[in-house]
Motif scaffolding. Structure first.
Motif, PDB file in Angstrom:
ATOM      1  N   GLN A  87       0.849  -1.184   0.000  1.00 28.41           N
ATOM      2  CA  GLN A  87       0.000   0.000   0.000  1.00 28.41           C
ATOM      3  C   GLN A  87       0.885   1.234   0.000  1.00 28.41           C
ATOM      4  N   LEU A  88       0.535   2.231  -0.810  1.00 29.52           N
ATOM      5  CA  LEU A  88       1.326   3.458  -0.922  1.00 29.52           C
ATOM      6  C   LEU A  88       0.788   4.530   0.023  1.00 29.52           C
ATOM      7  N   PHE A  89       1.694   5.115   0.807  1.00 24.96           N
ATOM      8  CA  PHE A  89       1.372   6.276   1.629  1.00 24.96           C
ATOM      9  C   PHE A  89       2.259   7.421   1.149  1.00 24.96           C
ATOM     10  N   TRP A  90       1.682   8.587   0.948  1.00 23.24           N
ATOM     11  CA  TRP A  90       2.498   9.713   0.499  1.00 23.24           C
ATOM     12  C   TRP A  90       2.028  11.045   1.105  1.00 23.24           C
ATOM     13  N   ILE A  91       2.993  11.943   1.264  1.00 19.96           N
ATOM     14  CA  ILE A  91       2.762  13.339   1.622  1.00 19.96           C
ATOM     15  C   ILE A  91       3.568  14.164   0.638  1.00 19.96           C
ATOM     16  N   ARG A  92       2.972  15.187   0.058  1.00 20.62           N
ATOM     17  CA  ARG A  92       3.724  15.963  -0.929  1.00 20.62           C
ATOM     18  C   ARG A  92       3.432  17.459  -0.812  1.00 20.62           C
ATOM     19  N   ASN A  93       4.403  18.236  -1.321  1.00 27.24           N
ATOM     20  CA  ASN A  93       4.240  19.677  -1.430  1.00 27.24           C
ATOM     21  C   ASN A  93       4.810  20.123  -2.764  1.00 27.24           C
ATOM     22  N   ILE A  94       3.949  20.656  -3.623  1.00 29.67           N
ATOM     23  CA  ILE A  94       4.384  21.197  -4.910  1.00 29.67           C
ATOM     24  C   ILE A  94       4.726  22.666  -4.692  1.00 29.67           C
ATOM     25  N   GLU A  95       5.917  23.078  -5.129  1.00 29.87           N
ATOM     26  CA  GLU A  95       6.363  24.447  -4.881  1.00 29.87           C
ATOM     27  C   GLU A  95       6.830  25.123  -6.174  1.00 29.87           C
ATOM     28  N   ARG A  96       6.422  26.365  -6.306  1.00 29.44           N
ATOM     29  CA  ARG A  96       6.924  27.224  -7.384  1.00 29.44           C
ATOM     30  C   ARG A  96       7.755  28.323  -6.742  1.00 29.44           C
ATOM     31  N   GLY A  97       9.019  28.384  -7.082  1.00 26.38           N
ATOM     32  CA  GLY A  97       9.906  29.371  -6.480  1.00 26.38           C
ATOM     33  C   GLY A  97       9.682  30.771  -7.015  1.00 26.38           C
ATOM     34  N   THR A  98      10.226  31.752  -6.341  1.00 32.85           N
ATOM     35  CA  THR A  98      10.055  33.145  -6.758  1.00 32.85           C
ATOM     36  C   THR A  98      10.785  33.438  -8.077  1.00 32.85           C
ATOM     37  N   LYS A  99      11.723  32.545  -8.460  1.00 28.99           N
ATOM     38  CA  LYS A  99      12.439  32.733  -9.728  1.00 28.99           C
ATOM     39  C   LYS A  99      11.859  31.869 -10.852  1.00 28.99           C
ATOM     40  N   GLY A 100      10.730  31.193 -10.560  1.00 24.52           N
ATOM     41  CA  GLY A 100      10.033  30.451 -11.614  1.00 24.52           C
ATOM     42  C   GLY A 100      10.272  28.963 -11.667  1.00 24.52           C
ATOM     43  N   ALA A 101      11.224  28.434 -10.878  1.00 21.33           N
ATOM     44  CA  ALA A 101      11.492  26.992 -10.899  1.00 21.33           C
ATOM     45  C   ALA A 101      10.408  26.242 -10.107  1.00 21.33           C
ATOM     46  N   TRP A 102      10.103  25.014 -10.555  1.00 20.09           N
ATOM     47  CA  TRP A 102       9.110  24.166  -9.892  1.00 20.09           C
ATOM     48  C   TRP A 102       9.791  22.907  -9.358  1.00 20.09           C
ATOM     49  N   HIS A 103       9.288  22.383  -8.248  1.00 21.12           N
ATOM     50  CA  HIS A 103       9.709  21.060  -7.776  1.00 21.12           C
ATOM     51  C   HIS A 103       8.652  20.505  -6.834  1.00 21.12           C
ATOM     52  N   ILE A 104       8.726  19.206  -6.590  1.00 20.81           N
ATOM     53  CA  ILE A 104       7.749  18.514  -5.744  1.00 20.81           C
ATOM     54  C   ILE A 104       8.511  17.746  -4.674  1.00 20.81           C
ATOM     55  N   HIS A 105       8.286  18.109  -3.408  1.00 26.07           N
ATOM     56  CA  HIS A 105       8.842  17.351  -2.282  1.00 26.07           C
ATOM     57  C   HIS A 105       7.867  16.235  -1.937  1.00 26.07           C
ATOM     58  N   LEU A 106       8.413  15.059  -1.649  1.00 24.06           N
ATOM     59  CA  LEU A 106       7.569  13.877  -1.495  1.00 24.06           C
ATOM     60  C   LEU A 106       8.127  12.957  -0.417  1.00 24.06           C
ATOM     61  N   VAL A 107       7.265  12.539   0.503  1.00 21.29           N
ATOM     62  CA  VAL A 107       7.611  11.508   1.479  1.00 21.29           C
ATOM     63  C   VAL A 107       6.780  10.277   1.156  1.00 21.29           C
ATOM     64  N   VAL A 108       7.430   9.133   0.952  1.00 21.63           N
ATOM     65  CA  VAL A 108       6.713   7.894   0.647  1.00 21.63           C
ATOM     66  C   VAL A 108       7.288   6.749   1.482  1.00 21.63           C
ATOM     67  N   ASN A 109       6.471   5.747   1.747  1.00 16.21           N
ATOM     68  CA  ASN A 109       6.937   4.584   2.501  1.00 16.21           C
ATOM     69  C   ASN A 109       7.842   3.716   1.630  1.00 16.21           C
ATOM     70  N   GLU A 110       8.950   3.290   2.205  1.00 20.22           N
ATOM     71  CA  GLU A 110       9.962   2.492   1.498  1.00 20.22           C
ATOM     72  C   GLU A 110       9.524   1.031   1.436  1.00 20.22           C
ATOM     73  N   ILE A 111       9.622   0.434   0.223  1.00 15.43           N
ATOM     74  CA  ILE A 111       9.253  -0.977   0.081  1.00 15.43           C
ATOM     75  C   ILE A 111      10.392  -1.811  -0.511  1.00 15.43           C
ATOM     76  N   GLY A 112      11.589  -1.253  -0.565  1.00 12.10           N
ATOM     77  CA  GLY A 112      12.733  -2.018  -1.061  1.00 12.10           C
ATOM     78  C   GLY A 112      13.327  -1.449  -2.328  1.00 12.10           C
ATOM     79  N   ASP A 113      12.488  -1.158  -3.323  1.00 13.49           N
ATOM     80  CA  ASP A 113      12.978  -0.564  -4.566  1.00 13.49           C
ATOM     81  C   ASP A 113      12.241   0.734  -4.874  1.00 13.49           C
ATOM     82  N   THR A 114      11.899   1.476  -3.838  1.00 15.58           N
ATOM     83  CA  THR A 114      11.141   2.718  -3.988  1.00 15.58           C
ATOM     84  C   THR A 114      11.871   3.734  -4.858  1.00 15.58           C
TER      85      THR A 114
END
Length: 274
Positions: free
Chosen positions: A108-135
């Motif tokens: 079963q997948l559990f996740w928490i995420r935050n999508i962020e757009r920086g003030t200079k225009g760059a985008w990224h997604i921070h993500l916490v997920v449960n480890e299952i061996g080959d995550t």
């Protein structure tokens, strides 16, 4: 003045999260009830931010361990989305690929995420997920918009036993202001953000106690140790608060996670028989 204690039982009792605070609706002994303060828009934003971070931290305690994965999906400049709506679509497509791979492995997948757009225009997604061996491999293959960075939570700079640092980092937004070494506020680094969690992570309701007076500094319950304690003044109410996390002695939270998974499977089989 009335004092309350909320006690959250997490990981089937291996973690107990406690908060103590003054109830601002009541005056001190012999005094009239304090008039209810009308919260300003700024007050409400502070309250909402505090609650979001608190629930994120408790979900980290309940559903994750230090060996789980903290990852970031980045965008190549040519793949940057024009707006948050498109970024959400990118995330949904990628996380669905991850969910399918977890399902193929019986996990079963559990996740928490935050999508962020920086003030200079760059985008990224921070993500916490449960480890299952080959995550790590699964996350890399699911994301085709740029790079994938990952590490164990315990090896990241946001490691602490009660997940305060990681929860604060995962819930930051355009109103979050970092404080520089000289004590002055830094310039905002986020233009917009979108925080969310997977739907399979409910939190237990707390057991609430009314206390006669503000309690002395807590001592650990037998069989537990206090991982961390925070005390301060609530910026909205102006009253003292305290929170601390108890962790059962001799328990590795990674082992607790495995035990939790076995418990869920057993409970699911029981429901299927009914």
């Amino acid at each position: 003045m009335a004092t309350k204690r909320n006690k959250y039982i997490l990981k089937h009792g291996d973690v107990i999260d406690i908060e103590e605070y003054h109830d601002g609706n009541y005056g001190a002994k012999g005094k009239k009830r304090t008039p209810k303060k009308k919260l300003t828009k700024e007050d409400m934003q502070k309250v909402n931010a505090q609650n979001k971070t608190k629930k994120c931290r408790q979900r980290l305690l309940q559903y994750f361990s230090m060996g789980d994965c903290f990852a970031t999906w980045t965008y190549e400049p040519k793949n940057r989305p024009p707006n948050m709506q498109e970024a959400l679509k990118d995330f949904q497509k990628a996380v669905e690929k991850v969910r399918r791979q977890y399902g193929k492995r019986g996990k079963q997948l559990f996740w928490i995420r935050n999508i962020e757009r920086g003030t200079k225009g760059a985008w990224h997604i921070h993500l916490v997920v449960n480890e299952i061996g080959d995550t790590a491999s699964i996350l890399q293959k699911a994301w085709n918009k740029g790079g994938t960075w990952f590490t164990e939570i315990r090896k990241s700079k946001f490691y602490d036993e009660d997940f305060t640092k990681l929860a604060s980092y995962m819930t930051k937004d355009e109103r979050t202001v970092e404080i520089k070494a000289d004590g002055t506020p830094a310039k905002p680094r986020i233009r917009e953000a979108s925080y969310n969690i997977s739907r399979n992570m409910p939190l237990p309701e707390p057991a609430t106690e009314k206390l006669v007076r503000w309690p002395k500094e807590p001592k650990p319950k037998k069989g537990y140790y206090i991982a961390k304690m925070h005390e301060g003044i609530n910026p909205v109410t102006g009253f003292k608060y305290r929170r601390y996390t108890l962790i059962r002695l001799g328990q590795d939270l990674e082992e607790n996670k495995n035990r939790t998974q076995k418990f869920r499977k057993k409970r699911r089989r029981k429901r299927e028989r009914i």
